[in-house]
Write a protein that holds these residues in place. Sequence first.
Motif, short mmCIF file in Angstrom:
data_model
loop_
_atom_site.label_atom_id
_atom_site.label_comp_id
_atom_site.label_asym_id
_atom_site.label_seq_id
_atom_site.Cartn_x
_atom_site.Cartn_y
_atom_site.Cartn_z
N UNK A 144 33.14 74.46 -16.73
CA UNK A 144 32.04 73.83 -17.45
C UNK A 144 32.39 73.59 -18.91
N UNK A 145 33.14 74.49 -19.53
CA UNK A 145 33.58 74.27 -20.92
C UNK A 145 34.43 73.00 -20.98
N UNK B 209 29.47 63.78 -22.91
CA UNK B 209 28.31 63.96 -23.79
C UNK B 209 27.04 64.20 -22.99
N UNK B 210 27.18 64.44 -21.70
CA UNK B 210 26.03 64.70 -20.86
C UNK B 210 25.57 66.15 -21.01
N UNK B 211 24.28 66.40 -21.18
CA UNK B 211 23.80 67.78 -21.28
C UNK B 211 24.02 68.54 -19.97
N UNK B 212 24.30 69.84 -20.07
CA UNK B 212 24.50 70.66 -18.88
C UNK B 212 23.27 70.63 -17.98
N UNK B 213 22.10 70.58 -18.57
CA UNK B 213 20.86 70.60 -17.79
C UNK B 213 20.74 69.42 -16.84
N UNK C 205 23.68 80.52 -18.85
CA UNK C 205 23.82 79.17 -19.40
C UNK C 205 24.07 79.22 -20.90
N UNK C 206 23.36 80.08 -21.62
CA UNK C 206 23.52 80.16 -23.08
C UNK C 206 24.94 80.57 -23.47
N UNK C 207 25.54 81.46 -22.69
CA UNK C 207 26.91 81.88 -22.97
C UNK C 207 27.89 80.72 -22.79
N UNK C 208 27.68 79.93 -21.74
CA UNK C 208 28.53 78.77 -21.49
C UNK C 208 28.44 77.78 -22.66
N UNK C 209 27.23 77.55 -23.11
CA UNK C 209 27.02 76.60 -24.21
C UNK C 209 27.62 77.13 -25.51
N UNK C 210 27.51 78.43 -25.75
CA UNK C 210 28.08 79.02 -26.96
C UNK C 210 29.61 78.94 -26.93
N UNK C 211 30.21 79.21 -25.78
CA UNK C 211 31.66 79.11 -25.65
C UNK C 211 32.13 77.68 -25.87
N UNK D 146 16.12 83.92 -16.78
CA UNK D 146 16.36 85.33 -16.50
C UNK D 146 17.12 85.57 -15.20
N UNK D 147 16.77 84.84 -14.16
CA UNK D 147 17.32 85.18 -12.85
C UNK D 147 17.77 84.00 -11.99
N UNK D 148 17.48 82.77 -12.38
CA UNK D 148 17.73 81.62 -11.52
C UNK D 148 19.19 81.16 -11.60
N UNK D 149 19.85 81.11 -10.44
CA UNK D 149 21.23 80.65 -10.39
C UNK D 149 21.25 79.17 -10.02
N UNK D 150 21.97 78.39 -10.82
CA UNK D 150 22.07 76.94 -10.61
C UNK D 150 23.54 76.56 -10.50
N UNK D 151 23.81 75.53 -9.71
CA UNK D 151 25.19 75.12 -9.51
C UNK D 151 25.43 73.67 -9.90
N UNK D 152 26.62 73.43 -10.45
CA UNK D 152 27.12 72.08 -10.66
C UNK D 152 28.19 71.86 -9.61
N UNK D 153 28.02 70.85 -8.77
CA UNK D 153 28.97 70.55 -7.70
C UNK D 153 29.38 69.09 -7.83
N UNK D 154 30.61 68.88 -8.31
CA UNK D 154 31.07 67.52 -8.55
C UNK D 154 32.59 67.50 -8.54
N UNK D 155 33.22 66.47 -7.95
CA UNK D 155 34.68 66.40 -7.91
C UNK D 155 35.35 66.48 -9.27
#
Length: 380
Positions: free
Chosen positions: A108-109, A116-120, A76-82, A158-167
């Motif tokens: 995601x970028x 303006x919605x947070x990724x979280x 997630x941090x890498x996505x936000x930095x990019x 550290x290890x949790x994989x999360x998904x964004x699923x949206x058209x």
Amino acid sequence: MATFQFRTVPHIHAGSGSATELSGIAAPLLAGVERVALVTDQGVRKAGLINAPLDELKAAGLSVLVLDEVIADPPEDMVLAATARAREFGAQLVIGIGGGSSLDTAKLVALLLGSDQPLSEMYGVNKVRGQRLPLILIPTTAGTGSEVTPISVVTVGETTKMGVNDPTLYADLAVLDAALTIGLPRHVTAATGIDAMVHAIEAYTSAIEKNPVSDALALAGLKKLHGSIERACLDGSDMSAREDMLLGALLAGQAFANAPVGAVHALAYPLGGIFHGPHGLSHSLQLPPLVGLHAPAAEALYTQLAAHLDLAGASTEALVDEMERIAEVVGIETRLSQVGVSHNDLPKMAEDAMKVERLLKNNPRPMTLEAAHACYESVL
């Protein structure tokens, strides 16, 4: 006719050498655009796979920021930095070139730059507010189908994989250029190809949103992949095999984007999040035990898939045997212990897998913690 809906990317351009014609193919999207963010990883960049499209874009007068920090199971941090770098650059359009991790990151970028919605707050199904920037996706592997799915998976903590699923995550344009996959190593070719085959199998047996269009795509994709994966692994320069794999992965991606995958993917998540093994390898390891678990509820569907592949004695067993045979022929691991998993890891993995409820609900049969543990143990 039963009620169903089907969505996919509005524009798909396929053809060997397409990446060298990107500015022309994407001309409607590039009109009025001056600054482009190109998302990839260092391996793809060092292999020279972004050179042709990058030169094309620059020749068309565009300024391009290359974001090549993507790694497997993108954090997630890498996505936000990019995203922050792309925002500072003033990107007006995003292009993703690479495997599933690069394409997921590019999605995601583009979304975070346009909303303006947070990724979280986006994790889950249909939770995105706002729009994204124009988006072009170009796969360099034949596996994830990410170029035609509305899904992006990242690693949180550290290890949790999360998904964004949206058209909203459906790209504006997917470009298939099999020439970009010619140099793909055998092991990666095998893992990504089996990944795509699993997409087709799980889409065809999906419990909730399976529909006639997703079925047709799953069958077509599985047939293409089954007929090409061994050829591509044995001769990496076989352009016909590479083209069939790329098309098969896209068709399977369209299928599971609309008829979502289930427990094979859910149980593979901890393998990626904890051990960072190849995405497709994780699915290959989990498919046999889960097909066996689901067989009482999906025997007819597995039999149809086996018959579609012209397997002798079309049955669930024939399908499992064939997938195991392919894994052996192409030379990928067939036991969890071969990727560093020990018996002590299984309880935590099973617990983490059971948290992926958005996928587990698509199973032909309900999944329990005990069943998840047993599936892992059977392939340890």
